[in-house]
Design a protein around this motif. Structure first.
Motif: not given
Ligand code: SF4
Length: 464
Positions: A423-425, A444-449
């Protein structure tokens, strides 16, 4: 130059030189063709004179003769000295060909003369220019009738001097399919997903030779592929992590267990019967022995009790007499002597008991150093027997000696449908600042996509 045709002896000598693999014969070998020295000398001079043979001198100053075919003689008849020199160097290069730069170095001729000579030779169809996949800009020449070597053409992987990636990809996929189908059991309808063969019953993994044969049978290409070519394709799959190469002998261990013939019921019954019989015989003999021992012990005990009583009485009497008559030093001496006698008797006991003990040890397989040599001698045939008794590997029996002892098997790919560890987190540099309603927030997270897209792709692949 003589205008007469060669006589019988001269023709025989010319044919003999032509029949050798490299069309060359040493001066000594010509003696076997024409034994008479004068006749041989005349024949050699004639053939040299008409150009049907040429003299060669190697680094050890050994003279040999190279035969020239009549067709070659006619073709090169009109060539001048420079053209002949260039032609001879091209001829010597064989199927590897020769680069014009090397030609210049070897002949010491001017570039213009070399170019002119090459033009003449090409027009007469004596030499041809061949392209090289390694050095496309080089001008390489070789004899007209020869096939360029793999180093020039690039082998089957090049088409029109360009790497045929589509062809390679296609063959690699076929190879992988073959190895995968052999490695994993066939899927049954409505299940069997991810099923593997039992370790005690492994499949017969294919060798490179086996895969080559299957490719040939499938008639996928008209290009002749050798085992080395197939190994190149398999190496690509190994580097991609799709298959692995393993030695064939390693699997023979499983095989020896797997191929042991199961015992029949009658065999098992027979074994059990024998065991019961031997046990009953042992029990009988043990009880008999025990009975005998008890009887003898009872007899011995009654008689020995009487004896000991008498002895004790005598001893007491004797001691009383000695204490009265002998000094202390004498008693000490006697004690010492007694001790010595005891030690000697012990050692003699050990000596006499040594033989049966040794025998017993031998029977149990415990070896003394003196027995080492004999035991080693015994050990060798025992090992041999063990080796001979082992069943042969199916890989060897199936594919014979034509393999290099390596087989290939597919690697089971693990698909993580939605790996939480990925997971990107977990790697996010903004993790500390990320919170709902903040400037960096999960909504608005751009990494999850990307992560979710990869997960859905894996799910689709798994469904297929
Ligand atoms: S920005 Fe996205 S990837 Fe980073 S912590 Fe927040 S939810 Fe997780």
């Amino acid at each position: 130059m003589s205008k007469r045709p060669p006589n019988e002896l001269e023709s025989r000598l010319h044919k003999a030189i032509l029949s050798t693999p490299n069309k060359e014969m040493t001066a000594k070998d010509t003696e076997t063709i024409i034994s008479e020295p004068n006749a041989r000398e005349r024949a050699l001079n004639f053939l040299l004179g008409v150009g049907l043979i040429k003299t060669l001198v190697d680094s050890n100053r050994r003279v040999s003769f190279r035969a020239v075919t009549k067709g070659e003689l006619v073709a090169t008849k009109d060539l001048n000295g420079e053209e002949n020199l260039v032609f001879s160097h091209i001829k010597a290069a064989g199927s590897e060909g020769i680069w014009t730069k090397h030609l210049k170095t070897k002949t010491n001729l001017h570039q213009t003369i070399i170019d002119r000579s090459l033009k003449t030779l090409t027009q007469k169809r004596l030499v041809k220019r061949v392209p090289s996949v390694q050095h496309p800009t080089r001008k390489i020449y070789m004899l007209e009738g020869l096939e360029p070597s793999i180093s020039l053409t690039g082998g089957p992987w090049y088409t029109d001097n360009e790497l045929d990636t589509e062809f390679i990809q296609h063959l690699t996929e076929v190879c992988y399919k073959f190895v995968r189908d052999t490695t994993f059991p066939k899927r049954k309808e409505g299940g069997g997903e991810g099923v593997l063969y039992a370790i005690s019953n492994p499949p017969r993994y294919p060798t490179a030779q086996d895969i080559r044969s299957s490719l040939k049978k499938a008639k996928l290409t008209e290009t002749e592929l050798s085992v080395e070519h197939v190994e190149m394709l398999l190496n690509v799959l190994i580097l991609d992590g799709k298959i692995e190469k393993l030695p064939a002998f390693g699997t023979s261990m499983w095989d020896s267990i797997a191929n042991d013939e199961p015992e029949s019921d009658s065999d098992i019954e027979e074994k059990q019967r024998k065991k019961r019989k031997s046990k009953s015989v042992d029990d009988k003999s043990h009880s008999k022995k025990r009975k005998k021992r008890n009887e003898s012990e009872s007899e011995e005990s009654s008689s020995s009790e009487d004896e000991s009583r008498i002895k004790r009485r005598r001893k007491r009497r004797k001691d009383d007499d000695e204490t009265e008559s002998e000094p202390e030093s004498a008693t000490l001496k006697r004690k010492k002597k007694k001790k010595k006698v005891e030690i000697e008797s012990d050692s003699s006991d050990a000596m006499t008991d040594g033989e049966p003990k040794k025998k017993k040890r031998k029977k149990l397989g415990v070896l003394s150093p003196s027995d080492a040599s004999s035991s080693e001698e015994d050990e060798v045939p025992r090992r041999k027997r063990k080796y001979l008794g082992r069943s042969p590997s199916p890989f060897l029996s199936r594919f014979g000696d034509e393999t290099d002892g390596s087989v290939y098997r597919a690697i089971k790919e693990e698909h993580l449908s939605l790996g939480w560890s990925e997971a990107p987190c977990t790697l996010c540099p903004s993790f500390d600042f990320c919170k709902g309603g903040g400037p960096v927030n999960p909504k608005d997270c751009v990494y999850y996509g990307e992560w979710l897209a990869a997960a859905s792709l894996n799910a689709i692949e798994d469904q297929e």
